[in-house]
Design a protein around this motif. Structure first.
Motif, short mmCIF file in Angstrom:
data_model
loop_
_atom_site.label_atom_id
_atom_site.label_comp_id
_atom_site.label_asym_id
_atom_site.label_seq_id
_atom_site.Cartn_x
_atom_site.Cartn_y
_atom_site.Cartn_z
N ILE A 105 -1.95 24.04 -85.84
CA ILE A 105 -2.79 23.36 -84.86
C ILE A 105 -4.02 22.76 -85.54
N ARG A 112 -5.04 18.85 -85.96
CA ARG A 112 -6.35 18.33 -85.53
C ARG A 112 -7.00 17.52 -86.64
N THR A 116 -3.79 18.49 -78.97
CA THR A 116 -4.39 18.48 -80.30
C THR A 116 -4.01 17.20 -81.05
#
Length: 229
Positions: free
Chosen positions: A64, A68, A99
Motif C-alpha cells: 500500500i 502511494r 491509494t
C-alpha cells in the motif's frame, strides 16, 4: 520485432513470485522481480516498467505504501499497478483502489483472469502491444498489420522506425530521452550507441515529411530527447 511490455513482480514469497514470473514469461512479457518495497522502488526508478504486480503484504515497506509513493510521484504515477492481496474484504479493496491501484485481485486467483487484467491495463499504456490502431493528427498506425499512413497516404518504414513511431504515438507529448528510447525500441539486452537513436529519428522524420515536405510532427527537446507534438 517489437520489444514486449515489461512487468515488475513485487512479491516476497519466492514460490508465488516464481509462478507469476513463469506465466508472464510464457505470455512473452519481459519480467523484473523484487522481493521488497524498497527493491521495487529502485527497480521502478531504474527500469520504468510498463506495469507493476504488487503484493500488499511486504516486509518493511507495505505494498500500500509503495503504491502511494508511485502514484504521488509525477514520473511514475502513469504506470498501472495491479494490487495482489489475500485481503478479500470490501474495505480492503476500497483502500487499495483509493491509494491509487488501477486494479485489485484477491488470492487465490485465476492466472487466466490475472493475464486478462494485465492485458486490459496494458491496452491503456501500450496499445500497440495488443494490436490497436493509433492515431495522432494526420498520422495513423495499424499496429496489427504494421502499416503507417499520413493524410491517407501509406508510408513505408523500416522495423526500427516503425517501433519508434509507435512509441511516440502511444504517449503524444511525452519527452523520451535517448536512453528510454533505447530500452523501449531496441531492448535492455542489446547494446546500441545512443547516437543511433538520432540516426533513426532522422530517418523517421524524413519518411513522415515525405516527398511533399509536410510538417515534421517530432519535436527535439534540447538536452532532454524527443517528443511527438
Amino acid at each position: 520485432m517489437s520489444v514486449q511490455p515489461s512487468v515488475l513482480v513485487v512479491e516476497d514469497e519466492a514460490p508465488q513470485r516464481e509462478v507469476l514470473v513463469y506465466n508472464l514469461e510464457a505470455e512473452g512479457y519481459g519480467v523484473l522481480q523484487a522481493d521488497s518495497g524498497d527493491a521495487a522502488m529502485s527497480l521502478v526508478r531504474e527500469d520504468h516498467p510498463d506495469l507493476i504486480l504488487l503484493d500488499w503484504m511486504l516486509p518493511e515497506v507495505s505494498g500500500i505504501e509503495v503504491c502511494r509513493r508511485l502514484k504521488t510521484a509525477s514520473e511514475t504515477r502513469g504506470i498501472p499497478v495491479i494490487m495482489i492481496s489475500a485481503r478479500s474484504e470490501e474495505v480492503d479493496r476500497v483502500r487499495g483502489l483509493e491509494t491509487g491501484a488501477d486494479d485489485y485481485i484477491v488470492k487465490p486467483y485465476s492466472v487466466v483472469e490475472l493475464m486478462a487484467r494485465i492485458r486490459t491495463q496494458l491496452r491503456r499504456v501500450r496499445p500497440s502491444s495488443v494490436g490497436e490502431r493509433l492515431e495522432y493528427d494526420d498520422v495513423a498506425v495499424d499496429t496489427a498489420q504494421h502499416r503507417v499512413f499520413r493524410a491517407g497516404n501509406e508510408l513505408h518504414l523500416g522495423p526500427t522506425e516503425f517501433r519508434l513511431l509507435t512509441t511516440f504515438m502511444e504517449r503524444p507529448g511525452r519527452v523520451w530521452s535517448r536512453d528510454q528510447l533505447l530500452d523501449r525500441v531496441w531492448g535492455r539486452d542489446i547494446y546500441v550507441d545512443s547516437r543511433t537513436v538520432d540516426v533513426h529519428v532522422g530517418r523517421l522524420r524524413k519518411a513522415l515529411r515525405g516527398a511533399t515536405g509536410t510538417a515534421d510532427p517530432i519535436r527535439t527537446v534540447r538536452g532532454a530527447g524527443y517528443a511527438l507534438g
